[in-house]
Enzyme design. Structure first.
Site, PDB file in Angstrom:
ATOM      1  N   GLY A 189       0.836  -1.194   0.000  1.00  0.00           N
ATOM      2  CA  GLY A 189       0.000   0.000   0.000  1.00  0.00           C
ATOM      3  C   GLY A 189       0.868   1.239   0.000  1.00  0.00           C
ATOM      4  CD  GLN A 207       3.255   5.632   2.768  1.00  0.00           C
ATOM      5  OE1 GLN A 207       2.329   5.062   2.199  1.00  0.00           O
ATOM      6  NE2 GLN A 207       4.194   4.977   3.409  1.00  0.00           N
ATOM      7  CB  CYS A 241       4.873   1.815   7.608  1.00  0.00           C
ATOM      8  SG  CYS A 241       4.432   3.333   6.758  1.00  0.00           S
ATOM      9  CG  LEU A 242       6.180   0.888   1.563  1.00  0.00           C
ATOM     10  CD1 LEU A 242       5.624   1.251   0.197  1.00  0.00           C
ATOM     11  CD2 LEU A 242       7.234  -0.204   1.453  1.00  0.00           C
ATOM     12  CG  HIS A 297      -0.833   1.049   7.206  1.00  0.00           C
ATOM     13  ND1 HIS A 297       0.040   0.574   8.166  1.00  0.00           N
ATOM     14  CD2 HIS A 297      -0.096   1.888   6.425  1.00  0.00           C
ATOM     15  CE1 HIS A 297       1.239   1.128   7.969  1.00  0.00           C
ATOM     16  NE2 HIS A 297       1.181   1.913   6.910  1.00  0.00           N
ATOM     17  CD  GLU A 298      -1.262   2.416   2.599  1.00  0.00           C
ATOM     18  OE1 GLU A 298      -0.819   3.573   2.471  1.00  0.00           O
ATOM     19  OE2 GLU A 298      -0.568   1.470   3.001  1.00  0.00           O
ATOM     20  CG  HIS A 358       0.128   6.454   5.521  1.00  0.00           C
ATOM     21  ND1 HIS A 358       1.203   6.943   6.229  1.00  0.00           N
ATOM     22  CD2 HIS A 358       0.415   5.158   5.260  1.00  0.00           C
ATOM     23  CE1 HIS A 358       2.093   5.971   6.390  1.00  0.00           C
ATOM     24  NE2 HIS A 358       1.634   4.875   5.820  1.00  0.00           N
TER      25      HIS A 358
HETATM   26 CO    CO Z   1       2.489   3.006   5.768  1.00  0.00          CO
END
Ligand code: CO
Length: 181
Positions: A48, A53, A95-96, A137-138, A141
């Site tokens: 995701g 991000q 998480c990225l 989660h997204e 963000h």
């Molecule tokens: Co994340």
């Protein structure tokens, strides 16, 4: 297409609520942006990615999940809202924007989400398990919330030294990528 740099924990854009998207204003640039988002996710093995991000304050995210027991998911959500939440999960997440960090986070087990898709059409998504977790989660963000914000205060305090070390590592990685070949 291009792989975009992913903002890391501590960069302001990650901690601010994103702006609602005007589909008509964005639609010309949307195909290229989404292609970049999916390419970036593929490059780093993410499931995701939210627009903030990659440094854009836009209420949109992309999710791509390969599943053993069900059809793969590849979805774009624009201006998403959760309209129903049920059940509870307590599982490890990464998480990225926090490479190398994992922590258990409590989430709803099932969610119903309304959004626009990449064509600007309204969609309703019923998700459970990993897909439901990814949506939550997204969407966090997009509200300027990162996964460790859900941890109890004591756990967050304990993470501080680890985060300091990780931040130094991320900085080195960014710098090494900027060096000419
Ligand atoms: Co994340």
């Amino acid at each position: 297409m291009a792989i975009r740099r992913i903002c890391k924990y501590g960069e302001k854009i990650l901690h601010r609520k994103t702006r609602k998207v005007s589909f008509d204003e964005l639609k010309k640039d949307l195909p290229a942006l989404l292609a970049d988002m999916f390419e970036t996710m593929d490059a780093v093995g993410g499931i995701g990615l939210a627009a903030n991000q990659i440094g854009l304050s836009l209420r949109l995210a992309a999710i791509k999940i390969k599943r053993e027991d069900a059809e793969p998911v590849s979805i774009v959500i624009i201006n998403p809202e959760i309209v129903e939440k049920t059940g509870s999960l307590y599982e490890e997440e990464g998480c990225l924007s926090f490479p190398g960090l994992f922590a258990k986070v409590r989430r709803a087990a099932k969610v119903k989400v309304r959004a626009l898709n990449e064509k600007g059409l309204p969609i309703e998504i019923n998700a459970e398990g990993l897909f439901a977790k990814a949506l939550q989660h997204e969407m966090d963000h997009l509200d300027g919330i990162v996964f460790i914000d859900h941890l109890p205060l004591m756990s967050r305090l304990k993470l501080k030294p680890t985060l300091v070390k990780l931040k130094a590592r991320w900085k080195k990685l960014d710098e090494s990528k900027m060096k000419p070949m």
